[in-house]
Design an enzyme around this catalytic site. Structure first.
Site, short mmCIF file in Angstrom:
data_model
loop_
_atom_site.label_atom_id
_atom_site.label_comp_id
_atom_site.label_asym_id
_atom_site.label_seq_id
_atom_site.Cartn_x
_atom_site.Cartn_y
_atom_site.Cartn_z
N LEU A 159 0.81 -1.25 -0.13
CA LEU A 159 -0.12 -0.10 0.04
C LEU A 159 0.77 1.51 -0.06
O LEU A 159 0.90 1.83 1.13
CB LEU A 159 -0.99 -0.04 1.07
CG LEU A 159 -2.18 -0.77 0.96
CD1 LEU A 159 -2.86 -0.66 2.39
CD2 LEU A 159 -3.19 -0.22 0.08
N HIS A 160 1.50 1.56 -1.06
CA HIS A 160 2.42 2.66 -1.21
C HIS A 160 1.97 3.56 -2.62
O HIS A 160 1.44 3.06 -3.41
CB HIS A 160 3.96 2.18 -1.55
CG HIS A 160 4.48 1.54 -0.12
ND1 HIS A 160 4.71 2.08 0.87
CD2 HIS A 160 4.54 0.05 0.00
CE1 HIS A 160 5.05 1.23 1.83
NE2 HIS A 160 5.02 0.07 1.34
N ALA A 161 2.07 4.79 -2.36
CA ALA A 161 2.03 5.64 -3.49
C ALA A 161 0.64 5.40 -4.17
O ALA A 161 -0.50 5.49 -3.70
CB ALA A 161 3.14 5.65 -4.50
#
Length: 93
Positions: free
Chosen positions: A14-16
């Site tokens: 769950l990044h960017a």
């Protein structure tokens, strides 16, 4: 309280971009939702900074929860989004 446990389907976690997609879906859910790493403290799923701060990795288990009326349907949609690692918001969100 309704709860869904799901493994993060995005390889990068769950990044960017995945976090942005998830936060938009959580905001559109219409009920307050929290997200947490399994065994961790829950944070507001509609907050980009909070979601990024989790540092959830691909394949890691997260917990989505809400005690609002109608939460089951919202949590089902969010769990599907996270598990499948969708690159765009589905029409049903």
């Amino acid at each position: 309280m309704a709860e869904r446990r799901v493994n993060v389907g995005w390889a990068e976690g769950l990044h960017a971009r995945p976090a942005s997609i998830f936060v938009r879906a959580a905001t559109a859910a219409g009920v307050p939702v929290t997200i947490a790493k399994a065994g961790g403290a829950p944070v507001n799923a509609a907050s980009m900074l909070a979601v990024l701060g989790l540092g959830a990795q691909g394949g890691e288990e997260i917990v989505l929860a809400s005690d609002a009326e109608g939460a089951d349907a919202a949590l089902d949609r969010l769990a599907k989004l996270v598990a499948e690692g969708l690159e765009e918001l589905p029409e049903t969100v």
